[in-house]
Design a protein around this motif. Structure first.
Motif, mmCIF file in Angstrom:
data_model
loop_
_atom_site.group_PDB
_atom_site.id
_atom_site.type_symbol
_atom_site.label_atom_id
_atom_site.label_comp_id
_atom_site.label_asym_id
_atom_site.label_seq_id
_atom_site.Cartn_x
_atom_site.Cartn_y
_atom_site.Cartn_z
ATOM 1 N N GLU A 117 3.376 -2.062 5.518
ATOM 2 C CA GLU A 117 2.782 -0.747 5.756
ATOM 3 C C GLU A 117 2.699 0.060 4.467
ATOM 4 O O GLU A 117 1.722 0.780 4.231
ATOM 5 C CB GLU A 117 3.599 0.008 6.805
ATOM 6 C CG GLU A 117 3.450 -0.520 8.222
ATOM 7 C CD GLU A 117 4.426 0.129 9.176
ATOM 8 O OE1 GLU A 117 3.967 0.781 10.136
ATOM 9 O OE2 GLU A 117 5.652 -0.003 8.959
ATOM 10 N N ASN A 118 3.716 -0.061 3.619
ATOM 11 C CA ASN A 118 3.696 0.629 2.338
ATOM 12 C C ASN A 118 2.479 0.207 1.522
ATOM 13 O O ASN A 118 1.777 1.041 0.940
ATOM 14 C CB ASN A 118 4.982 0.338 1.566
ATOM 15 C CG ASN A 118 4.977 0.955 0.176
ATOM 16 O OD1 ASN A 118 4.996 2.163 0.023
ATOM 17 N ND2 ASN A 118 4.941 0.106 -0.844
ATOM 18 N N HIS A 119 2.205 -1.109 1.476
ATOM 19 C CA HIS A 119 1.039 -1.606 0.748
ATOM 20 C C HIS A 119 -0.255 -1.039 1.333
ATOM 21 O O HIS A 119 -1.141 -0.588 0.600
ATOM 22 C CB HIS A 119 0.989 -3.135 0.821
ATOM 23 C CG HIS A 119 1.635 -3.810 -0.344
ATOM 24 N ND1 HIS A 119 1.191 -3.664 -1.641
ATOM 25 C CD2 HIS A 119 2.686 -4.675 -0.412
ATOM 26 C CE1 HIS A 119 1.934 -4.396 -2.459
ATOM 27 N NE2 HIS A 119 2.849 -5.008 -1.733
ATOM 28 N N LEU A 120 -0.373 -1.074 2.647
ATOM 29 C CA LEU A 120 -1.594 -0.602 3.299
ATOM 30 C C LEU A 120 -1.779 0.899 3.109
ATOM 31 O O LEU A 120 -2.895 1.379 2.845
ATOM 32 C CB LEU A 120 -1.564 -0.962 4.784
ATOM 33 C CG LEU A 120 -1.619 -2.459 5.097
ATOM 34 C CD1 LEU A 120 -1.259 -2.711 6.561
ATOM 35 C CD2 LEU A 120 -3.003 -3.031 4.784
ATOM 36 N N LEU A 121 -0.702 1.665 3.230
ATOM 37 C CA LEU A 121 -0.793 3.109 3.041
ATOM 38 C C LEU A 121 -1.126 3.458 1.597
ATOM 39 O O LEU A 121 -1.916 4.375 1.338
ATOM 40 C CB LEU A 121 0.519 3.769 3.467
ATOM 41 C CG LEU A 121 0.805 3.745 4.974
ATOM 42 C CD1 LEU A 121 2.272 4.061 5.245
ATOM 43 C CD2 LEU A 121 -0.101 4.730 5.709
ATOM 44 N N VAL A 138 -6.691 -7.425 4.053
ATOM 45 C CA VAL A 138 -6.065 -8.626 3.507
ATOM 46 C C VAL A 138 -4.851 -8.183 2.714
ATOM 47 O O VAL A 138 -4.969 -7.353 1.807
ATOM 48 C CB VAL A 138 -7.029 -9.414 2.602
ATOM 49 C CG1 VAL A 138 -6.258 -10.433 1.767
ATOM 50 C CG2 VAL A 138 -8.071 -10.140 3.423
ATOM 51 N N HIS A 139 -3.682 -8.698 3.068
ATOM 52 C CA HIS A 139 -2.459 -8.475 2.303
ATOM 53 C C HIS A 139 -2.147 -9.800 1.615
ATOM 54 O O HIS A 139 -1.674 -10.737 2.250
ATOM 55 C CB HIS A 139 -1.319 -8.048 3.231
ATOM 56 C CG HIS A 139 -0.029 -7.795 2.516
ATOM 57 N ND1 HIS A 139 1.166 -7.610 3.182
ATOM 58 C CD2 HIS A 139 0.279 -7.703 1.191
ATOM 59 C CE1 HIS A 139 2.134 -7.412 2.314
ATOM 60 N NE2 HIS A 139 1.621 -7.468 1.096
ATOM 61 N N ALA A 140 -2.453 -9.866 0.320
ATOM 62 C CA ALA A 140 -2.325 -11.127 -0.419
ATOM 63 C C ALA A 140 -1.395 -10.939 -1.604
ATOM 64 O O ALA A 140 -1.662 -10.129 -2.497
ATOM 65 C CB ALA A 140 -3.694 -11.614 -0.890
ATOM 66 N N VAL A 264 -13.190 -3.003 5.140
ATOM 67 C CA VAL A 264 -12.168 -3.928 4.655
ATOM 68 C C VAL A 264 -11.349 -3.260 3.553
ATOM 69 O O VAL A 264 -11.886 -2.552 2.699
ATOM 70 C CB VAL A 264 -12.818 -5.218 4.102
ATOM 71 C CG1 VAL A 264 -11.753 -6.162 3.537
ATOM 72 C CG2 VAL A 264 -13.637 -5.910 5.183
ATOM 73 N N LEU A 265 -10.045 -3.508 3.581
ATOM 74 C CA LEU A 265 -9.141 -3.035 2.531
ATOM 75 C C LEU A 265 -8.376 -4.228 1.983
ATOM 76 O O LEU A 265 -7.789 -5.009 2.751
ATOM 77 C CB LEU A 265 -8.164 -1.999 3.090
ATOM 78 C CG LEU A 265 -7.101 -1.460 2.120
ATOM 79 C CD1 LEU A 265 -7.751 -0.660 0.998
ATOM 80 C CD2 LEU A 265 -6.069 -0.602 2.868
ATOM 81 N N LEU A 266 -8.357 -4.381 0.663
ATOM 82 C CA LEU A 266 -7.621 -5.455 0.001
ATOM 83 C C LEU A 266 -6.372 -4.870 -0.654
ATOM 84 O O LEU A 266 -6.472 -3.934 -1.447
ATOM 85 C CB LEU A 266 -8.481 -6.120 -1.079
ATOM 86 C CG LEU A 266 -9.886 -6.569 -0.693
ATOM 87 C CD1 LEU A 266 -10.604 -7.139 -1.911
ATOM 88 C CD2 LEU A 266 -9.830 -7.603 0.426
ATOM 89 N N ASP A 302 3.297 -4.303 -6.054
ATOM 90 C CA ASP A 302 4.416 -3.588 -5.446
ATOM 91 C C ASP A 302 4.565 -2.197 -6.054
ATOM 92 O O ASP A 302 4.614 -2.040 -7.281
ATOM 93 C CB ASP A 302 5.706 -4.379 -5.620
ATOM 94 C CG ASP A 302 5.700 -5.668 -4.805
ATOM 95 O OD1 ASP A 302 4.956 -5.721 -3.813
ATOM 96 O OD2 ASP A 302 6.427 -6.601 -5.177
ATOM 97 N N ASN A 303 4.635 -1.192 -5.205
ATOM 98 C CA ASN A 303 4.767 0.184 -5.631
ATOM 99 C C ASN A 303 5.346 0.991 -4.477
ATOM 100 O O ASN A 303 5.494 0.478 -3.368
ATOM 101 C CB ASN A 303 3.410 0.749 -6.066
ATOM 102 C CG ASN A 303 2.445 0.914 -4.902
ATOM 103 O OD1 ASN A 303 2.405 1.960 -4.257
ATOM 104 N ND2 ASN A 303 1.642 -0.116 -4.607
ATOM 105 N N ALA A 304 5.678 2.249 -4.731
ATOM 106 C CA ALA A 304 6.298 3.089 -3.699
ATOM 107 C C ALA A 304 5.403 4.238 -3.269
ATOM 108 O O ALA A 304 5.843 5.111 -2.525
ATOM 109 C CB ALA A 304 7.630 3.630 -4.212
ATOM 110 N N ALA A 305 4.134 4.242 -3.696
ATOM 111 C CA ALA A 305 3.246 5.353 -3.376
ATOM 112 C C ALA A 305 2.991 5.472 -1.880
ATOM 113 O O ALA A 305 2.900 6.584 -1.338
ATOM 114 C CB ALA A 305 1.921 5.206 -4.127
ATOM 115 N N GLY A 306 2.856 4.342 -1.200
ATOM 116 C CA GLY A 306 2.589 4.387 0.235
ATOM 117 C C GLY A 306 3.720 5.032 1.008
ATOM 118 O O GLY A 306 3.486 5.831 1.929
#
Length: 317
Positions: A117-121, A138-140, A264-266, A302-306
């Motif tokens: 969810e963090n990645h998507l947000l 796509v979560h790759a 679509v969101l990558l 990888d990040n903490a923005a979401g």
């Protein structure tokens, strides 16, 4: 000044971020976990150790960047890999412990989400994409290759798995080829740079896609046999990233046909690769008139923005 902070302790990066009420990043501190030269990964115990060592450093960097007058009103944290009850990895306990401690000390809420969810947000925030209506994602990365339908609601994201890789993940495939070519682990950025040296007529690695399901074990075996013939390294790199890009494009095409959703969101580290982004976007626009979005490259991995954005948004719910 009021702000929300996010914390993410993933498999390969210790990340914290601070965001103000307008959704602007005020601080973004990260320390990649260290893999020994020639290594192909880290054990969970080593990841936890490095996170515990890194967290005080990145938290101090965050404090210096935001100033002593800033007031933290919420803490978002990645607490598990995916938003399902059975999802668990020890690495996320390091960040979760710090998040809950900060929230308790400052008498502010802590909001738990998953790493996915963090990645998507982070992708929605960075791409300025409206998440109110359903979209495909796509979560790759090195740990995940999934094709998803995503619907946003007040408690987080409703995620449905449509397909993805059943064996190697896209990032694993790239890393294994990169290490075989003598690149450092993780190999994604270096392999992308190496691939830029290849001509336009490099041999293609076959893809293995059935509907929205992908296999990278067969392509990996093909590349291993190819490496025995001592090919041009840049051609191997270019062929590998083309295989990943084409595999994801085909899986997304099947997902669009199945769902009728064309937004679509990558996200994920693999989505930072410019060639992969361009190949997927041009292919889906041409064949399915799809709208393809992605975060800025620095917010693909990888990040903490979401997590910070989610904590900020909870203040207004």
């Amino acid at each position: 000044m009021e702000l929300a902070i996010g914390i993410d302790t993933s498999c390969y990066t210790t990340s914290v971020a601070a965001m103000d009420g307008a959704g602007r990043i005020l601080a973004d501190a990260r320390i990649p976990l260290q893999v020994k030269p020639g290594g192909k990964g880290l054990a969970q115990s080593e990841m936890v150790f490095q996170h515990v060592r890194n967290l005080p450093v990145v938290m101090e960097r965050l404090r210096q960047a935001t100033g002593q007058q800033a007031r933290i009103v919420g803490v978002g944290v990645s607490a598990r890999p995916r938003p399902v009850d059975s999802s668990y990895m020890p690495v996320f306990l390091a960040g979760l412990g710090v998040a809950k401690s900060v929230a308790a000390a400052l008498d502010c809420p802590a909001y738990e989400i998953s790493h996915q969810e963090n990645h998507l947000l982070a992708g929605l925030w960075s791409a300025q994409m409206d998440g109110a209506s359903p979209f495909l994602a796509v979560h790759a990365s090195g740990g995940t290759t999934e094709v998803l339908t995503v619907r946003q609601h007040s408690d987080g994201l409703a995620i449905e798995l449509l397909g993805g890789s059943g064996d190697l993940n896209a990032g694993q495939f790239i890393d294994r080829v990169g290490v075989a070519l003598g690149l450092s682990f993780p190999a994604g950025p270096a392999l992308e740079k190496l691939a830029e040296q290849a001509g336009e007529d490099y041999p293609l690695t076959p893809v293995s896609v059935l509907g929205a399901k992908i296999s990278f074990s067969g392509p990996e075996s093909h590349v291993k046999r190819w490496l025995d013939k001592q090919p041009e390294p840049s051609e191997v790199a270019a062929s590998t990233q083309h295989c990943v890009a084409e595999s994801l494009r085909l899986a997304l095409t099947a997902a669009i046909d199945q769902t009728g959703i064309k937004r679509v969101l990558l996200v994920g580290g693999v989505a930072a690769n410019q060639y992969i982004r361009s190949h997927i976007r041009s292919g889906l626009q041409r064949a399915r008139q799809a709208e393809v979005n992605w975060p800025a490259a620095e917010f693909s991995g990888d990040n903490a923005a979401g997590a910070a954005w989610w904590a900020l948004r909870q203040r207004t719910v």
